[in-house]
Write an enzyme that holds these catalytic residues in place. Structure first.
Site: not given
Ligand code: F6P
Length: 328
Positions: A14, A75, A106, A131, A133, A135, A177
């Protein structure tokens, strides 16, 4: 130590606001050090299709303030097969690329690590965390997160105005996510009544929320804002349930991809620029298979295998703070 002559650069997964600032950092720092940069387009697909452009210092002018990625992103499924990676390695060798710098999350780093292992380290890889996120366990900062939370915060501020005018309950679903960082920051910064994140099931119990909505309504509260993380989802169903059970008009809004776009914040521009330059410095130092990270107030680098193996527990102080801030 072999001198790095040519870098391949790509953005994958993304997109995230600030990616362009990092691209600019990599290109300018590399070219200033006599290193050639080939920008591969559309993530790992660009490697498979040998789709690249050589990037000079002018090619990254006027992009530091732009969201998205000038290299496009995707992706790639093919790259995650051994045969696909073999094709990518061939393309990189054909273009004399010594090192690949990848921006993403990741999944992007796992792909880079696989490529490094498959070519026995002949092509070096460096990952830059990008990202919205947040994360990625081994870093306290990821490019794009700051812009995304500011965008989400502004969105919720606006929803609050209309929610108050109509004396409604509003559920706002934010991205992330499986992680609740965007939800936690958005919820605390907007004074939301409830924050529902995948990392804390108890606080998100719908029956308890319904009780709290009722109590708040009885006390004369003019709105009730619930921030719901994407990892929980079901915002429309929740809204329906709250309205049916309490009789209080309830609306759900899914902020969606607007959180991924827009001009990056000052922090994202600056940190992304630093990470881009740092990636080139790490390559020049001769380090291999690294991730650029931000931890304990410093920009540094970690081994990709070590970084990917790290786990990040969700900071409990977010949950404690959210509970403390409730107007009981
Ligand atoms: O990883 C960034 C992210 O925006 C997530 O928050 C979200 O789950 C996902 O990407 C959406 O992906 P796509 O743009 O492919 O729908």
């Amino acid at each position: 130590m072999n001198r790095v002559r040519t870098i391949g650069l790509l953005t994958s997964g993304g997109d995230a606001p600030g990616m362009n600032a990092a691209i600019r950092g990599v290109v300018r720092c590399a070219v200033n050090n006599g290193i050639k940069v080939l920008g591969f387009e559309k993530g790992y697909n660009g490697l498979l299709d040998n789709e690249y452009r050589e990037m000079d210092k002018r090619s990254v002018s006027d992009i530091v303030d732009r969201g998205g990625t000038i290299l496009f992103t995707a992706r790639s499924k093919e790259f995650f097969d051994k045969e696909g990676r073999a094709k990518a390695i061939e393309v990189l060798k054909k273009n004399s690329v010594d090192a690949l710098v990848v921006l993403g999350g990741d999944g992007t780093f796992r792909g880079a690590k696989e490529l490094y292992d498959q070519c026995n380290g002949e092509i070096n890889v460096i990952g830059i965390p990008a990202t919205i996120d947040l994360d990625i366990a081994c870093t306290e900062y990821t490019i794009g997160f700051d812009t995304a939370i500011n965008t989400a915060m502004e969105g919720v501020d606006r929803i609050r105005d209309t929610s108050t005018s109509h004396e409604r309950c509003s559920i706002v679903e934010v991205m992330g996510r499986n992680a609740g960082y965007i939800a936690a920051y958005t919820g605390i910064s907007t004074g939301a009544e409830d924050i529902i994140i995948p990392e804390n099931n108890e606080y998100g119990d719908i029956n308890k929320i319904i009780t709290r909505v009722r109590i708040a309504n009885k006390k004369g509260k003019k709105h009730y804002i619930i921030i719901n993380a994407e990892g929980i989802g079901h915002s429309y169903e929740m809204a329906n349930m709250i309205e049916t059970i309490t009789g209080i008009e309830t609306r759900a809004t899914i902020l969606g991809h607007l959180q991924r776009g827009g001009s990056p914040t000052c922090k994202d521009r600056v940190y992304a620029s630093i990470m881009g330059c740092k990636a080139v410095e790490v390559l020049i130092e001769g380090k291999k298979n690294r991730l650029i990270v931000y931890r304990n107030g410093e920009f540094t680098d970690v081994d990709i295998n070590v970084g990917l193996a790290e786990k990040k527990p969700f900071p409990q102080y977010f949950i404690r703070t959210a509970v403390e801030l409730e107007s009981k």
